[in-house]
Every structure is written in C-alpha cells, then in structure tokens.
Design an enzyme around this catalytic site. Structure first.
Site, PDB file in Angstrom:
ATOM      1  N   ASP A 287       0.860  -1.640   0.172  1.00  0.00           N
ATOM      2  CA  ASP A 287       0.193  -0.010   0.254  1.00  0.00           C
ATOM      3  C   ASP A 287       0.660   1.442   0.338  1.00  0.00           C
ATOM      4  OD1 ASP A 287      -2.171   1.715   0.814  1.00  0.00           O
ATOM      5  OD2 ASP A 287      -3.370  -0.657   0.607  1.00  0.00           O
ATOM      6  N   HIS A 315      -4.079   5.527   4.466  1.00  0.00           N
ATOM      7  CA  HIS A 315      -4.141   4.327   4.092  1.00  0.00           C
ATOM      8  C   HIS A 315      -3.995   3.043   3.822  1.00  0.00           C
ATOM      9  CE1 HIS A 315      -6.064   1.762   0.418  1.00  0.00           C
ATOM     10  NE2 HIS A 315      -7.112   2.467   0.532  1.00  0.00           N
ATOM     11  N   ASN A 413     -14.298  -0.274  -6.454  1.00  0.00           N
ATOM     12  CA  ASN A 413     -15.138   0.681  -5.196  1.00  0.00           C
ATOM     13  C   ASN A 413     -15.815   1.445  -6.272  1.00  0.00           C
ATOM     14  OD1 ASN A 413     -14.324   0.416  -3.263  1.00  0.00           O
ATOM     15  ND2 ASN A 413     -13.414   1.917  -2.368  1.00  0.00           N
ATOM     16  N   SER A 478     -11.485  -1.665   0.419  1.00  0.00           N
ATOM     17  CA  SER A 478      -9.790  -0.966   0.253  1.00  0.00           C
ATOM     18  C   SER A 478     -10.113  -1.918   2.142  1.00  0.00           C
ATOM     19  CB  SER A 478      -9.598   0.056   1.191  1.00  0.00           C
ATOM     20  OG  SER A 478      -9.256   0.475   0.114  1.00  0.00           O
TER      21      SER A 478
END
Length: 537
Positions: A287, A315, A413, A478
């Site tokens: 990430d 994140h 998403n 996520s």
C-alpha cells in the site's frame, strides 16, 4: 499553477505563524505576521480546494498539513526567547521543507481516481504527453500508463537481454530487467523486461508491441498500467453496545463489524480450546506504507525496510490496523489476534505519496513480500483492466502461492463488475466485496459473482488506525480486504500448510449467506472458520 501555490502558500502561512510567536511582544509586527499567516493560509486553502481530487482525499491532505502546521509552530514557540537557537532551527526547517516536504506536498496531487468501465469508453482521444507534463502517468491509446517503462515484456526462455538491442535502436527504446525473484527456478518473472518508450515514439506504441512479437524474441507484451488506491471515503464511526469481547481496548464499541462477524464467539472459542499458533503468520500490507510507530500497531509490526515504515496518505496504516491491530492493550481497537500471538504485520510501499503506482511496482512488491516470507498478502488497490492483460499479475500470484502466501485483493469501489478490474480479476486471488451496516452490498462495492473466489467483509464506517497515533473511520472495499487478510493470517498461524484453495473453501463454507448472494459472496465468520480448520487438521 496550483502545484506551485499549494506548497509555497503553506510555507508562507507556516512562516507567518512561527514568526508571530517570536514577535508577540511587538503589537505592530505581531499584526503584520498574523496577516502573513492568514493570507498564506487562505491561498493554501484555495489551492487545495481547486486541485484535482475527491473531497475525502483533500480532507486527508488538509489533516496532514494542519498537523504539521500545528506541531512545528508549537515547537518553535518553546525557543522564542533563544534567538540563536530559534533562527538556527528556522534554517533547518527551511532546508527540510525544500529538500523533503515540498516534494511530498507536490507528489500529493493530482490525485487520480480510476474510471469505471463505462466511463473508460469516453476517455479523451490519446495525446502524446509532453516532457513538461507533471502527471505521474500518461494516457496512451485510452490507457493510463507509467511515465517510465510503459511496456512489460516477457522474453522467451533463455533469451538474453541484449537481443533486444536492434529493436531498441530502431525506436530509441531503453530497457532493463523488471523483476528479480529470489527463486527464479519456479517462475518466469525473471524473464520480464521493462521497456521505456520515448515521448516522441508513444504514438507508435502498438507498432512497437507488434514488432516485438514479430521479432520472435518475446512470449508476451502488455502495457505497464498506472494503478490508484481503492479510494477510501471518510466516514463517521458508529457506536454500538459492544458484546463481551474479553478485551480492554476502549474503541471496541465502534467496531460494528466485530458484532456482525461474531468476534466475541471467536475469542471465547480460542480461549476455551487454548489454541496455540504453530507460527506467527506474516501479513503483508502492500500500500502507501504503514506508520510503524503507531501505538496500536508497533508491538505487532515487523519492519522490512525503514522507507516502508511511514504513511503520508493514511491508507496503508488504516488497513494494517484492521488486519493486525494490537489487541487488549488498553488502546484504540483490536484485531482477530486476541492475544497478539497469532500474526505479525509488515509493510511494502508500492504506491506513492498520493496513492498511485504502476503495475510493475505492485508486482515487485508481491515478489518482495513472497521472498520475505509472507503468509498473506493484502492489496487494497487496483483499477479497470482486461483479463487478457493480467499475465504478469497472474505469474506474480502464482509465485506468491508457491512460496506459501495467500493473496487477498479488494474488489473495487465503482459499483461495477469486478471481473473488469485488476488485480481483483487475477486467477489465484481471493477478492473481497464490501457490505454495509445492514449487511447489504455497500452501494460503491464492485460485484464478485463472476469471479472464482469472491467473499464479503464489512466495508462501511470502518474505524481503524491512522498515522501519528490517530484513528478514523473510512468506507471502501479497501477496508473489507484486510478483515479477510486478518482472518487468513489467523488460520495460517494454526495451520501453516494452508493454501489458497483450502483457505477459500473454509471461509466460503462457514460464511454467512447474505441477501446480495453471489454479488458479494458470503460474510466471513471467524469462529466458524477456525472450528472447521481445526476439525480438518
């Protein structure tokens, strides 16, 4: 223009605030410095508001910058009576800004969100990027590609790198080996070459790919696409009357997903059976990095490289907390590892400061994780991609599987079919859809009914760790993905031989049926999964 205004207006407001502390005794100078601060801050807010990116992302950037503004100015207030120290530290601050933080700020924008499949058809006609284009990606033939190394090419077995020289000279190409897996004998990834196409030759990209095939030197060629994080949306944490989790973490009432997944029963079962891990399973978060010093992660965190141990975006840190937060430490939240003996969490930074990266960088991260002993690789990232362009991803997944790792990927998403998104559609991965607090498919979550291994986990109002010992709630697949990664880590700690096929069979068979059916797959149920695993050992 905005990329210049943004960092320098921030510096102006910071300078005004610091100097205001220094001249507080002089009303005229104090008023002047407050005007500098306010003027700079208003320009900063303007440049941030009109930069490209979604509101949720801008709020994260605003939070980061305000933290820096407050902490630095407060630090300088302690030295206002020591002139020499004050100005020495001011010089150090300016040096740090121009050599480091200015670049971090400029790298934060533009923040690019991958388009849905339907939107992708309306992308503007491709234009050759100019050398002054500051975007970290370029649009070629309707695709977002890396700026350096636009093509991933697999050489035929036993072909040497130098055999590409004639074609390279013809099109002014540069090339280098892409991947260096530690166990090259079990994969063809070491045959991949990254080819850099000069700007003036980008209009001939299809011609170059065909020439590579016609040369007989390669087995495969694909575009090295630009990938964006599965963009999280800031949310409000939901407080509920918590069951008895037998843990002392103060924010457990904000983990509504624990209730949906019956984590209280998991903890009761683990304690009653006195289950002991056969190993500490290693969960790797690929990430934006992870804040290794976070109070609720540090005890479970294992560092691979120091440059992976920070997170300018939040994140990666948020995902790490969901997968492996330190439980029962009187701080923050908890994870499935109730006594912290079952898993560790590590970070590999595959995305830049604004949450973007390239396919080749992600694959390098997968190889590194596998070579470092990952048991579970968690990737909350991806974008639109045709399944015919995922050969390199597939080989990376196969390599990780052979090295003993299970790969878990976010569905995406875009309220679309995850079969059009990579690496979600890559054979060999477990793909995670998100559900909301009513146990329905989250409105944004991609659907997984056309994938071999789809599963669901909570992905709305998920409260978890963020950098600097903070916590926040986000929405996104996520957030659902590391829940599954955390469960798989727990299962792998109890049975290190567990592979992807058997792991998916267990979490699927023990999952809770949802009204969304195959669109999301079943909701993971950790206690039932552990019970079924133990019965099979």
């Amino acid at each position: 223009m905005l990329e210049i205004l943004y960092p320098f207006s921030f510096l102006a407001s910071l300078t005004g605030l610091i100097t205001w502390f220094y001249v507080q005794g002089d009303s005229q100078k104090s008023r002047r410095m407050s005007q500098v601060f306010l003027g700079g801050f208003f320009v900063y807010l303007f440049s941030l508001a009109f930069s490209e990116g979604e509101l949720s992302y801008k709020l994260l950037i605003l939070f980061r910058d305000l933290m820096v503004l407050g902490l630095v100015s407060q630090f300088f207030s302690f030295f206002k009576k020591h002139k020499m120290v004050f100005f020495t530290m001011l010089a150090v601050l300016y040096g740090a800004f121009f050599f480091k933080y200015k670049q971090v700020m400029q790298d934060s924008f533009p923040q690019h969100i991958e388009k849905s499949v339907s939107e992708k058809a309306t992308v503007d006609p491709p234009q050759a990027p100019t050398t002054t284009d500051r975007k970290p990606w370029q649009t070629v033939d309707g695709l977002r590609l890396a700026k350096k190394g636009e093509l991933l090419v697999e050489l035929k077995e036993n072909q040497q790198l130098e055999t590409l020289k004639q074609l390279a000279d013809q099109y002014q190409l540069k090339y280098q080996r892409s991947f260096q897996p530690a166990d090259g004998q079990i994969t063809d990834l070491d045959d991949y070459v990254l080819i850099d196409v000069p700007t003036e030759q980008l209009s001939k990209l299809s011609e170059i790919m065909q020439a590579l095939y016609d040369s007989g030197l390669i087995d495969w060629a694909e575009e090295n696409e630009w990938v964006q994080i599965d963009d999280p949306k800031l949310s409000t944490a939901i407080s509920r009357q918590k069951p008895d989790y037998q843990l002392n973490d103060p924010a457990l009432n904000r983990l509504w997903g624990f209730e949906a997944m019956k984590v209280d029963r998991l903890n009761q079962y683990l304690k009653a059976q006195n289950l002991q891990p056969k190993k500490k399973a290693a969960i790797f978060i690929l990430d934006t990095g992870v804040d290794a010093q976070h109070e609720d992660l540090k005890a479970n965190y294992r560092s691979i490289r120091s440059r992976y141990d920070n997170d300018p975006v939040s994140h990666g840190t948020h995902c790490a907390g969901i997968a492996a937060a330190v439980s029962n430490n009187g701080k923050g939240i908890a994870s499935f590892s109730y006594n912290n003996e079952f898993v560790t969490v590590s970070s590999i930074k595959v995305l830049r400061a604004f949450g973007g990266g390239t396919q080749s960088q992600i694959i390098k991260g997968m190889i590194e994780a596998a070579d470092k002993g990952a048991d579970v690789i968690s990737m909350s990232l991806g974008g639109p991609a045709n399944r015919q362009r995922t050969r390199a991803y597939q080989q990376a997944v196969e390599y990780a599987n052979k090295k003993g790792a299970i790969v878990v990927v976010a569905a995406g998403n875009s309220n679309a079919n995850a079969s059009g998104y990579a690496p979600a559609n890559t054979p060999g991965v477990i793909t995670v859809a998100a559900i909301d607090t009513s146990l329905n498919r989250a409105s944004f979550s991609n659907r997984v009914q056309d994938l071999t291994r789809g599963i669901a986990a909570p992905g709305v109002s998920i409260y978890s760790t963020t950098p600097k010992n903070n916590y926040a709630a986000f929405n996104g697949t996520s957030m659902a993905t590391p829940y599954v990664a955390g469960l798989l880590g727990l299962l792998k700690s109890l049975d290190p031989s567990l592979d992807t096929d058997r792991a998916y069979k267990i979490i699927h068979e023990t999952g809770k049926e949802l009204e969304s059916g195959r669109q999301t797959g079943k909701l993971i149920q950790p206690e039932a999964a552990v019970k079924l695993l133990m019965e099979s050992i």
